[in-house]
Write a protein that holds these residues in place. Structure first.
Motif, PDB file in Angstrom:
ATOM      1  N   LYS A  52       0.843  -1.194   0.000  1.00 38.24           N
ATOM      2  CA  LYS A  52       0.000   0.000   0.000  1.00 38.24           C
ATOM      3  C   LYS A  52       0.876   1.242   0.000  1.00 38.24           C
ATOM      4  O   LYS A  52       2.013   1.213   0.473  1.00 38.24           O
ATOM      5  CB  LYS A  52      -0.892   0.020   1.242  1.00 38.24           C
ATOM      6  CG  LYS A  52      -1.893  -1.113   1.300  1.00 38.24           C
ATOM      7  CD  LYS A  52      -2.759  -1.004   2.533  1.00 38.24           C
ATOM      8  CE  LYS A  52      -3.816  -2.094   2.547  1.00 38.24           C
ATOM      9  NZ  LYS A  52      -4.697  -1.971   3.706  1.00 38.24           N
ATOM     10  N   LYS A  56      -2.710   4.486   2.251  1.00 39.78           N
ATOM     11  CA  LYS A  56      -3.344   3.171   2.453  1.00 39.78           C
ATOM     12  C   LYS A  56      -4.069   2.655   1.219  1.00 39.78           C
ATOM     13  O   LYS A  56      -4.925   1.792   1.297  1.00 39.78           O
ATOM     14  CB  LYS A  56      -4.320   3.196   3.638  1.00 39.78           C
ATOM     15  CG  LYS A  56      -3.733   3.677   4.937  1.00 39.78           C
ATOM     16  CD  LYS A  56      -2.893   2.630   5.567  1.00 39.78           C
ATOM     17  CE  LYS A  56      -2.428   3.136   6.928  1.00 39.78           C
ATOM     18  NZ  LYS A  56      -1.737   2.193   7.690  1.00 39.78           N
ATOM     19  N   ILE A  81       3.893   0.576   2.375  1.00 41.53           N
ATOM     20  CA  ILE A  81       3.654  -0.272   3.536  1.00 41.53           C
ATOM     21  C   ILE A  81       3.414  -1.689   3.038  1.00 41.53           C
ATOM     22  O   ILE A  81       2.644  -1.910   2.110  1.00 41.53           O
ATOM     23  CB  ILE A  81       2.419   0.212   4.323  1.00 41.53           C
ATOM     24  CG1 ILE A  81       2.659   1.640   4.835  1.00 41.53           C
ATOM     25  CG2 ILE A  81       2.101  -0.729   5.476  1.00 41.53           C
ATOM     26  CD1 ILE A  81       1.429   2.318   5.363  1.00 41.53           C
ATOM     27  N   VAL A  82       4.096  -2.656   3.649  1.00 40.45           N
ATOM     28  CA  VAL A  82       3.874  -4.069   3.349  1.00 40.45           C
ATOM     29  C   VAL A  82       2.962  -4.621   4.434  1.00 40.45           C
ATOM     30  O   VAL A  82       3.268  -4.508   5.629  1.00 40.45           O
ATOM     31  CB  VAL A  82       5.193  -4.861   3.336  1.00 40.45           C
ATOM     32  CG1 VAL A  82       4.923  -6.338   3.102  1.00 40.45           C
ATOM     33  CG2 VAL A  82       6.136  -4.330   2.289  1.00 40.45           C
ATOM     34  N   GLU A  83       1.835  -5.203   4.033  1.00 36.31           N
ATOM     35  CA  GLU A  83       0.936  -5.851   4.981  1.00 36.31           C
ATOM     36  C   GLU A  83       0.930  -7.344   4.712  1.00 36.31           C
ATOM     37  O   GLU A  83       0.831  -7.774   3.565  1.00 36.31           O
ATOM     38  CB  GLU A  83      -0.490  -5.312   4.855  1.00 36.31           C
ATOM     39  CG  GLU A  83      -0.709  -4.016   5.551  1.00 36.31           C
ATOM     40  CD  GLU A  83      -2.178  -3.635   5.646  1.00 36.31           C
ATOM     41  OE1 GLU A  83      -3.059  -4.407   5.199  1.00 36.31           O
ATOM     42  OE2 GLU A  83      -2.442  -2.540   6.157  1.00 36.31           O
ATOM     43  N   ILE A  84       1.039  -8.116   5.772  1.00 42.09           N
ATOM     44  CA  ILE A  84       1.005  -9.573   5.681  1.00 42.09           C
ATOM     45  C   ILE A  84      -0.261 -10.026   6.393  1.00 42.09           C
ATOM     46  O   ILE A  84      -0.412  -9.792   7.601  1.00 42.09           O
ATOM     47  CB  ILE A  84       2.271 -10.184   6.314  1.00 42.09           C
ATOM     48  CG1 ILE A  84       3.503  -9.627   5.603  1.00 42.09           C
ATOM     49  CG2 ILE A  84       2.225 -11.689   6.264  1.00 42.09           C
ATOM     50  CD1 ILE A  84       4.804  -9.924   6.289  1.00 42.09           C
ATOM     51  N   GLN A  85      -1.177 -10.651   5.643  1.00 38.11           N
ATOM     52  CA  GLN A  85      -2.479 -11.046   6.176  1.00 38.11           C
ATOM     53  C   GLN A  85      -2.704 -12.540   5.994  1.00 38.11           C
ATOM     54  O   GLN A  85      -2.472 -13.078   4.908  1.00 38.11           O
ATOM     55  CB  GLN A  85      -3.607 -10.296   5.461  1.00 38.11           C
ATOM     56  CG  GLN A  85      -3.545  -8.806   5.603  1.00 38.11           C
ATOM     57  CD  GLN A  85      -4.660  -8.113   4.835  1.00 38.11           C
ATOM     58  OE1 GLN A  85      -5.334  -8.714   3.995  1.00 38.11           O
ATOM     59  NE2 GLN A  85      -4.867  -6.838   5.116  1.00 38.11           N
ATOM     60  N   LYS A  90      -2.728 -12.242  13.383  1.00 39.93           N
ATOM     61  CA  LYS A  90      -2.796 -10.788  13.411  1.00 39.93           C
ATOM     62  C   LYS A  90      -2.080 -10.237  12.177  1.00 39.93           C
ATOM     63  O   LYS A  90      -1.016 -10.728  11.803  1.00 39.93           O
ATOM     64  CB  LYS A  90      -2.123 -10.275  14.681  1.00 39.93           C
ATOM     65  CG  LYS A  90      -2.179  -8.793  14.849  1.00 39.93           C
ATOM     66  CD  LYS A  90      -1.508  -8.369  16.146  1.00 39.93           C
ATOM     67  CE  LYS A  90      -1.480  -6.858  16.232  1.00 39.93           C
ATOM     68  NZ  LYS A  90      -0.781  -6.404  17.435  1.00 39.93           N
ATOM     69  N   THR A  91      -2.666  -9.224  11.538  1.00 35.27           N
ATOM     70  CA  THR A  91      -2.047  -8.590  10.374  1.00 35.27           C
ATOM     71  C   THR A  91      -0.793  -7.845  10.806  1.00 35.27           C
ATOM     72  O   THR A  91      -0.799  -7.124  11.796  1.00 35.27           O
ATOM     73  CB  THR A  91      -3.033  -7.610   9.700  1.00 35.27           C
ATOM     74  OG1 THR A  91      -4.164  -8.350   9.234  1.00 35.27           O
ATOM     75  CG2 THR A  91      -2.392  -6.883   8.538  1.00 35.27           C
ATOM     76  N   VAL A  92       0.282  -8.036  10.055  1.00 33.92           N
ATOM     77  CA  VAL A  92       1.561  -7.371  10.324  1.00 33.92           C
ATOM     78  C   VAL A  92       1.796  -6.336   9.238  1.00 33.92           C
ATOM     79  O   VAL A  92       1.663  -6.642   8.047  1.00 33.92           O
ATOM     80  CB  VAL A  92       2.717  -8.399  10.346  1.00 33.92           C
ATOM     81  CG1 VAL A  92       4.049  -7.697  10.521  1.00 33.92           C
ATOM     82  CG2 VAL A  92       2.500  -9.425  11.440  1.00 33.92           C
ATOM     83  N   SER A  93       2.134  -5.101   9.644  1.00 41.43           N
ATOM     84  CA  SER A  93       2.423  -4.012   8.701  1.00 41.43           C
ATOM     85  C   SER A  93       3.823  -3.501   8.958  1.00 41.43           C
ATOM     86  O   SER A  93       4.205  -3.262  10.107  1.00 41.43           O
ATOM     87  CB  SER A  93       1.435  -2.868   8.877  1.00 41.43           C
ATOM     88  OG  SER A  93       0.126  -3.281   8.586  1.00 41.43           O
ATOM     89  N   LYS A  94       4.579  -3.307   7.880  1.00 43.31           N
ATOM     90  CA  LYS A  94       5.948  -2.793   7.962  1.00 43.31           C
ATOM     91  C   LYS A  94       6.155  -1.728   6.896  1.00 43.31           C
ATOM     92  O   LYS A  94       5.821  -1.952   5.729  1.00 43.31           O
ATOM     93  CB  LYS A  94       6.981  -3.906   7.752  1.00 43.31           C
ATOM     94  CG  LYS A  94       6.936  -5.006   8.782  1.00 43.31           C
ATOM     95  CD  LYS A  94       7.467  -4.501  10.094  1.00 43.31           C
ATOM     96  CE  LYS A  94       7.439  -5.648  11.110  1.00 43.31           C
ATOM     97  NZ  LYS A  94       7.811  -5.229  12.420  1.00 43.31           N
TER      98      LYS A  94
END
Length: 102
Positions: A52, A56, A81-85, A90-94
């Motif tokens: 994203k 977002k 932003i990298v989101e891992i779903q 729990k979703t992880v955002s970096k």
């Protein structure tokens, strides 16, 4: 008449390839990695990877393979932003930064 129509179509098709719009040009960045369960250390297959922008808005994404590996390409230059779903996690955002280093 057929010759004029054929000539017109040829000119139109050549001119349509003269310049590619920026949206078609390749993007400079990619992100790759491996997703593993923090407790069991086992790789997680078929996890959603979403890229994203700062607002977002979804830019691109991918999915991990059977071994938890992923490689998402065509990420535009700048901050993202990298989101891992994954269901049940729990979703992880970096945050990441893509730049052109020569």
């Amino acid at each position: 008449m057929k010759k004029i129509l054929l000539l017109l179509l040829t000119i139109l098709s050549i001119s349509s390839y003269a310049q590619m719009p920026k949206s078609i040009l390749p993007k400079p960045g990619s992100v790759s990695g491996k997703v593993v369960d923090v407790n069991s250390k086992e790789p997680l297959p078929y996890v959603n990877i979403i890229i994203k922008d700062a607002a977002k808005k979804v830019l691109t994404g991918g999915i991990t393979d059977e071994n938890g590996l992923f490689n998402v390409k065509n990420i535009p230059e700048g901050n993202s932003i990298v989101e891992i779903q994954f269901i049940g996690y729990k979703t992880v955002s970096k945050p990441i930064t893509i730049n052109r280093d020569n």
